[in-house]
Motif scaffolding. Structure first.
Motif, mmCIF file in Angstrom:
data_model
loop_
_atom_site.group_PDB
_atom_site.id
_atom_site.type_symbol
_atom_site.label_atom_id
_atom_site.label_comp_id
_atom_site.label_asym_id
_atom_site.label_seq_id
_atom_site.Cartn_x
_atom_site.Cartn_y
_atom_site.Cartn_z
ATOM 1 N N ALA A 1 1.046 13.841 18.181
ATOM 2 C CA ALA A 1 2.494 13.974 18.093
ATOM 3 C C ALA A 1 3.101 12.761 18.774
ATOM 4 N N ASP A 2 3.816 11.959 17.982
ATOM 5 C CA ASP A 2 4.384 10.693 18.479
ATOM 6 C C ASP A 2 3.312 9.831 19.125
ATOM 7 N N GLY A 3 2.125 9.817 18.519
ATOM 8 C CA GLY A 3 1.043 8.965 18.970
ATOM 9 C C GLY A 3 0.199 9.525 20.091
ATOM 10 N N GLU A 4 0.556 10.697 20.632
ATOM 11 C CA GLU A 4 -0.187 11.287 21.736
ATOM 12 C C GLU A 4 -1.046 12.444 21.230
ATOM 13 N N LEU A 5 -2.331 12.463 21.659
ATOM 14 C CA LEU A 5 -3.211 13.562 21.294
ATOM 15 C C LEU A 5 -2.723 14.858 21.932
ATOM 16 N N ILE A 6 -2.731 15.939 21.158
ATOM 17 C CA ILE A 6 -2.347 17.236 21.710
ATOM 18 C C ILE A 6 -3.515 18.199 21.521
ATOM 19 N N PRO A 7 -3.740 19.103 22.487
ATOM 20 C CA PRO A 7 -4.864 20.049 22.374
ATOM 21 C C PRO A 7 -4.613 21.053 21.250
ATOM 22 N N ILE A 8 -5.677 21.379 20.530
ATOM 23 C CA ILE A 8 -5.528 22.286 19.380
ATOM 24 C C ILE A 8 -5.929 23.711 19.736
ATOM 25 N N GLY A 9 -6.981 23.842 20.537
ATOM 26 C CA GLY A 9 -7.400 25.197 20.878
ATOM 27 C C GLY A 9 -8.856 25.420 20.535
ATOM 28 N N SER A 10 -9.219 26.667 20.285
ATOM 29 C CA SER A 10 -10.607 27.047 20.059
ATOM 30 C C SER A 10 -11.131 26.462 18.756
ATOM 31 N N SER A 11 -12.458 26.531 18.606
ATOM 32 C CA SER A 11 -13.079 26.009 17.389
ATOM 33 C C SER A 11 -12.607 26.774 16.159
ATOM 34 N N SER A 12 -12.315 28.064 16.318
ATOM 35 C CA SER A 12 -11.841 28.850 15.174
ATOM 36 C C SER A 12 -10.455 28.384 14.722
ATOM 37 N N VAL A 13 -9.564 28.145 15.683
ATOM 38 C CA VAL A 13 -8.229 27.649 15.344
ATOM 39 C C VAL A 13 -8.347 26.278 14.675
ATOM 40 N N ARG A 14 -9.260 25.440 15.186
ATOM 41 C CA ARG A 14 -9.458 24.110 14.609
ATOM 42 C C ARG A 14 -9.953 24.231 13.168
ATOM 43 N N SER B 1 0.836 -1.186 0.000
ATOM 44 C CA SER B 1 0.000 0.000 0.000
ATOM 45 C C SER B 1 0.876 1.242 0.000
ATOM 46 N N PRO B 2 0.428 2.322 -0.646
ATOM 47 C CA PRO B 2 1.278 3.506 -0.796
ATOM 48 C C PRO B 2 1.316 4.392 0.419
ATOM 49 N N ALA B 3 0.442 4.184 1.371
ATOM 50 C CA ALA B 3 0.350 5.147 2.463
ATOM 51 C C ALA B 3 0.153 4.413 3.779
ATOM 52 N N ARG B 4 0.981 4.727 4.750
ATOM 53 C CA ARG B 4 0.880 4.130 6.075
ATOM 54 C C ARG B 4 0.820 5.237 7.118
ATOM 55 N N ALA B 5 0.136 4.977 8.213
ATOM 56 C CA ALA B 5 0.106 5.951 9.308
ATOM 57 C C ALA B 5 1.513 6.113 9.855
ATOM 58 N N PRO B 6 1.950 7.339 10.072
ATOM 59 C CA PRO B 6 3.301 7.549 10.595
ATOM 60 C C PRO B 6 3.426 7.019 12.018
ATOM 61 N N SER B 7 4.561 6.375 12.301
ATOM 62 C CA SER B 7 4.767 5.835 13.649
ATOM 63 C C SER B 7 5.321 6.880 14.606
ATOM 64 N N THR B 8 5.976 7.892 14.057
ATOM 65 C CA THR B 8 6.499 8.977 14.893
ATOM 66 C C THR B 8 6.143 10.308 14.257
ATOM 67 N N GLY B 9 6.350 11.372 14.999
ATOM 68 C CA GLY B 9 6.076 12.700 14.481
ATOM 69 C C GLY B 9 4.580 13.005 14.501
ATOM 70 N N PHE B 10 4.170 13.924 13.659
ATOM 71 C CA PHE B 10 2.801 14.400 13.655
ATOM 72 C C PHE B 10 1.896 13.503 12.818
ATOM 73 N N GLU B 11 0.645 13.407 13.232
ATOM 74 C CA GLU B 11 -0.403 12.771 12.441
ATOM 75 C C GLU B 11 -1.658 13.621 12.596
ATOM 76 N N PHE B 12 -2.359 13.847 11.490
ATOM 77 C CA PHE B 12 -3.551 14.691 11.504
ATOM 78 C C PHE B 12 -4.752 13.872 11.043
ATOM 79 N N ARG B 13 -5.867 14.023 11.771
ATOM 80 C CA ARG B 13 -7.060 13.248 11.449
ATOM 81 C C ARG B 13 -8.260 14.180 11.268
ATOM 82 N N VAL B 14 -8.882 14.087 10.113
ATOM 83 C CA VAL B 14 -10.093 14.873 9.842
ATOM 84 C C VAL B 14 -11.293 13.975 9.563
ATOM 85 N N LEU B 15 -11.053 12.663 9.392
ATOM 86 C CA LEU B 15 -12.144 11.738 9.092
ATOM 87 C C LEU B 15 -12.830 11.326 10.392
ATOM 88 N N GLY B 16 -13.485 12.271 11.003
ATOM 89 C CA GLY B 16 -14.080 12.156 12.318
ATOM 90 C C GLY B 16 -13.824 13.470 13.029
#
Length: 961
Positions: A27-40, A6-21
């Motif tokens: 960051a390195d598998g840990e959720l980090i807070p993004i901020g207000s709805s406007s920033v999101r 497959s051409p695409a795999r979830a990164p094991s380290t570093g940043f990952e971004f999810r919009v399908l939900g």
């Protein structure tokens, strides 16, 4: 890459971004807070178009739709700063850290696309095509697992969700249907009956899912159930939409009724679908050119053509479509690719004609010649072809009357060339490509026009890889993205770049990027030995087909410093009036040499801009002066444009604050936009800001120094309201260079003073003092008391910030005396305000408040709202310090109201800070916290150094009352 990989795999380290939900950042598998709805919302908008420019206007629409605040751009700057800080705080040591880069007219989120789940899902779906059924099912299942719920579920109310949600939902359904098709190919129909029954209940109008359930039920031995499913859908479509099921589902139903044994074999079914009995004695033309190798993208355009074909099947659409776009954008490639894909829907064949509408070597193909060729293909003997064009057209239409044919007319010059080649029936479909919009076909024949834009960066990189050496782009991902951007997403340029890389395997992508970075060599670098394959040649043909007036206008557009332009600006450039300029611009837009992204707002593709600049100084296509110089006519045109900016900026700035210099273009009759108030003035500056910054840079670079520094100075009132620090320093530095180059004392004084204000307000008093001192020395040399007093006010302000109160007091008092002698009440107010600050720090609070009240009255007279808001805040601060809390609060409330009216975010933040002080003085810690948090948010948004003061107050505030 192996076929099973497959051409695409979830990164094991570093940043990952999810919009399908719900939007998530890891960051390195840990959720980090993004901020207000406007920033999101801003982050989501950037994530959905990674590695390509997201315009500021689209970000504004994402947050506020049709009702943005006047300070929308400044607020977004602040949100971008927060995201940059967030990325920096969680950045790893390796590569792959995301970065937001300012790129006019917006921002680019530079990130590995595989780190965004939506793009990873799309890559997996694309990769699944052509794989064996088992592997295809596995890859599509992997893609479907990326959906964690409704797309962008936590920002569902935003315009962004309404815009992209359906597309990503459609991608999921497509992946689901393709996975079901793969499972059907593997004989899993028994298992699919249950799953498909649930899916059809969820998506009752989705014809493909119903068809798949009918087929699975039939193969599982449930013949009656399979037929019943068809009738349920037919009744629902008729009742809700007034339509019948489409041809594919009807065909499947008829074969079910016949117990067609091909239904039992996927391979036989594929061969039989869409076939028809060949009529004896009727030639079946198959004239389509070979399919384009390495074709990528264009999903939206293909879907639009698919819808047109489906509507034609139901008899609800005109069977005529026109693909338009600039030279090299891939019109023919899309037309041929799509035509091959739907060829089976046209059992009576496919006709093709290259109309040579924009051929440099041969004249456009006459309609009569095209008809002769197509009639021969349809079996008409040469001696039976009529001589008269109308008779030929009539015979052509008669032959196609009961046939279902796809007609592809490539590279049409105009509507008149195409009209005789249109069949008379509605069974056939005609697809036309042209560099012009062919509005005549829209008006007289009801054509559907589909304009083609350039490719987004991600797709452009994929094209580089497919058309060149596979894997080369992946080995240098950042260079590949930069190469795609330098090619402007233009498919022709991308294919040439890929060919150059393939021709020299040892050459790296970064090497070609370095070659293309210099605009003077970019078009030459996008030539190859094949004389017919050249970006410059493609543009040359379009340019030479222009009317001389339009050709001259296009060439002059190369002088425009910014990325967009208006009719008024082009009128000044060309020495004409705005209505004539707009007519010229719309003619160029019809030829797809420029775009019109907004009302009276035009732009150019980057490569076309480079091409236009290359034409400067040329006559009949021959360069008459060396590159980098301007001919006298071009020099005059650029000066007219800069003069237009001077006139309009001077007019607009006077609605923001009183002018504080001798520059005055109010008597100039240069046509300018209608600006009648503060809001319109701010709107004009906001829209033209990147152009104004670029104009000062160009004026300085071209040696037009007498225009450069005044143009920088005329932005001062806007700069004081919006405070774009980096741009402020840049244009005033350019202006100072120009003033020094021509030895203009007033220019040097004002430019140095302006730089001092920028550094002072951005929290860099030492740097401010350097520039203020230079300005003060220049004023002393002129002997002009007004100029000297101006610089003394500035010196007093910065010396106060540096804690040198005695020196500050001397400068303030001398300036105050000078302005009183001159009778200049407006500037006297500035001296009073600064003197009040010195008195305040010395403990003379009553005297300080008296000075401020005098200044307040003077600023009200002058209607200088931005500075009035500052003085009102100062009055509030001193009043609270005197123990008059209610009075201080009233001052801060009025300051907030005035700051909101003039659009100054920094003054609004200062008012909230003061209101927090008032609440704290009353012991109301909860209100104080709320007001200080508001102040902090605004200070951070504008990048003010005063944010730290508020943070300290919040840290010192007890958590309980």
């Amino acid at each position: 890459m192996s076929p099973q990989e497959s051409p695409a795999r979830a990164p094991s380290t570093g940043f990952e971004f999810r919009v399908l939900g719900p939007l998530e950042v890891l960051a390195d598998g840990e959720l980090i807070p993004i901020g207000s709805s406007s920033v999101r919302g801003i982050l989501a908008c950037l994530l959905l178009e990674p590695n390509q420019i997201v315009p500021m206007d689209r970000l504004i629409d994402t947050l506020w739709a049709d009702a943005p605040p006047a300070s929308a751009r400044t607020i977004i700057h602040g949100y971008i700063s927060r995201l940059r800080k967030l990325f920096a705080e969680h950045a790893g040591d390796g590569s792959g850290n995301p970065e937001i880069v300012t790129r006019p007219p917006g921002y680019v989120l530079q990130v590995d696309a595989d780190r965004v789940d939506a793009h990873r899902a799309r890559a997996l779906v694309n990769h699944a095509y052509g794989l064996e059924p088992a592997e295809r099912s596995r890859v599509l299942t992997e893609a479907l697992r990326l959906w964690r719920g409704p797309v962008l579920a936590d920002i569902s109310a935003s315009p962004l969700h309404r815009m992209v949600g359906p597309n990503l939902d459609e991608l999921r359904l497509l992946a689901l249907e393709e996975r079901v098709a793969a499972d059907l190919d593997m004989g899993r129909h028994h298992h699919l009956v249950v799953e498909l029954s649930t899916l059809v209940e969820q998506y009752p109008l989705r014809e493909r899912l119903t068809g798949q359930l009918m087929l699975a039920s039939y193969r599982a031995g449930h013949r009656a159930e399979a037929q019943a499913r068809y009738h349920v859908l037919r009744r629902r479509l008729s009742g809700e939409l007034g339509i019948d099921p489409g041809p594919e589902l009807r065909n499947l139903y008829e074969r079910l009724l016949r117990d067609d044994d091909t239904l039992l074999s996927p391979q036989q079914r594929q061969a039989a679908t869409g076939t028809a009995q060949v009529r004896v004695g009727r030639p079946i033309p198959a004239e389509l050119p070979p399919a384009v190798v390495g074709f990528v993208g264009r999903d939206r355009e293909c879907a639009a053509l698919d819808r047109l074909l489906a509507q034609r099947e139901r008899g609800s659409a005109n069977p005529l479509a026109v693909l338009t776009g600039t030279a090299g954008v891939g019109k023919s490639a899309l037309a041929v690719t799509w035509a091959h894909r739907v060829a089976r829907s046209f059992p009576d064949g496919q006709l093709y004609a290259s109309l040579r509408g924009f051929d440099s070597d041969r004249a456009p193909l006459a309609p009569g010649e095209a008809l002769t060729s197509m009639l021969k293909t349809l079996g008409v003997a040469a001696d039976a072809i009529p001589v008269d064009l109308d008779d030929r057209t009539a015979l052509y239409r008669s032959l196609l009357a009961d046939r279902r044919v796809l007609v592809l007319l490539d590279n049409a010059r105009d509507s008149e060339q195409v009209r005789p080649l249109l069949p008379g029936n509605s069974e056939s479909l005609v697809l036309v490509t042209s560099r012009r919009r062919l509005d005549g076909l829209v008006v007289r024949s009801g054509a559907y026009v589909l304009p083609l834009e350039t490719l987004p960066t991600e797709t452009a990189v994929e094209l580089l890889d497919r058309a060149g050496t596979p894997g080369k782009s992946a080995s240098e991902p950042m260079a590949a993205r930069e190469l795609a951007e330098l090619c402007g997403g233009l498919p022709l340029a991308l294919r040439i770049a890929a060919a150059r890389l393939a021709a020299n395997p040892a050459r790296g992508v970064a090497d070609l990027v370095h070659e293309l970075t210099d605009e003077r060599n970019r078009l030459h670098a996008l030539d190859i030995d094949d004389a017919d394959t050249s970006v410059r040649r493609a543009f040359d043909i379009s340019y030479r087909n222009l009317h001389p007036v339009h050709a001259s206008t296009f060439r002059l557009l190369g002088l425009i410093p910014g990325h967009t332009f208006t009719g008024h600006a082009v009128a000044a450039l060309c020495g004409t009036d705005p209505p004539s300029a707009r007519r010229r611009l719309r003619a160029l837009a019809l030829a797809h040499l420029i775009t019109e992204p907004g009302s009276d707002r035009f732009g150019m593709h980057d490569l076309l801009r480079v091409y236009a600049r290359d034409l400067l100084g040329a006559t009949d296509g021959q360069q008459t002066i060396s590159r980098g110089e301007l001919s006298p006519d071009d020099d005059a045109a650029l000066r007219r444009l800069l003069h237009y900016y001077l006139v309009t900026a001077d007019h607009a700035r006077r609605f923001l604050r009183p002018a504080r210099d001798e520059l005055d273009f109010s008597g100039d009759d240069t046509p300018r936009p209608e600006i009648t108030g503060r809001a319109e003035a701010l709107e004009w500056f906001d829209a033209e800001w990147s152009n104004l910054v670029a104009a000062v840079r160009v004026a300085n670079g071209e040696g037009m120094h007498e225009l450069a520094w005044p143009l920088a100075r005329l932005q001062f009132n806007y700069l004081m309201v919006r405070c774009p620090w980096e741009d402020w320093v840049q244009i005033y530095s350019d202006g100072l260079d120009s003033a020094r180059a021509i030895g203009d004392g007033v220019g040097k004084l004002l430019m140095s003073a302006g730089l001092g204000v920028a550094y002072s307000r951005s929290g860099q008093p030492e740097a401010a003092l350097t520039h203020y001192a230079e300005s003060h020395a220049e004023a002393q040399s002129t002997g002009d008391p007004a100029l000297l007093a101006l610089t003394q006010v500035n010196m007093g302000a910065v010396l106060f910030r540096l804690g040198r109160y005695e020196e500050a007091q001397v400068h303030c008092r001398e300036a105050l005396q000078a302005y009183r002698t001159l009778g200049d009440r407006y500037r006297e107010a500035g001296a009073l305000n600064n003197l009040a600050q010195v008195e305040q720090v010395n403990g003379n609070l009553e005297e300080a408040l008296a000075h401020l009240r005098e200044a307040e009255a003077m600023y009200r007279e002058a209607d200088d709202l931005e500075t009035l808001a500052m003085v009102l805040n100062n009055c509030g601060e001193v009043s609270i310090e005197l123990g008059r809390v209610e009075e201080g609060e009233r001052y801060h409330h009025e300051a907030l109201d005035v700051a909101q009216r003039c659009g100054s975010l920094e003054r609004q933040a200062a008012a909230y800070r003061g209101l927090g002080e008032a609440a704290s003085s009353r012991g109301d810690r909860s209100v104080a916290r709320t007001r200080w948090e508001t102040a902090l948010t605004i200070f951070e948004t504008v990048g003010s150094h005063r944010a730290e003061e508020v943070r300290e107050r919040l840290r010192d505030l007890p958590t309980t009352s």
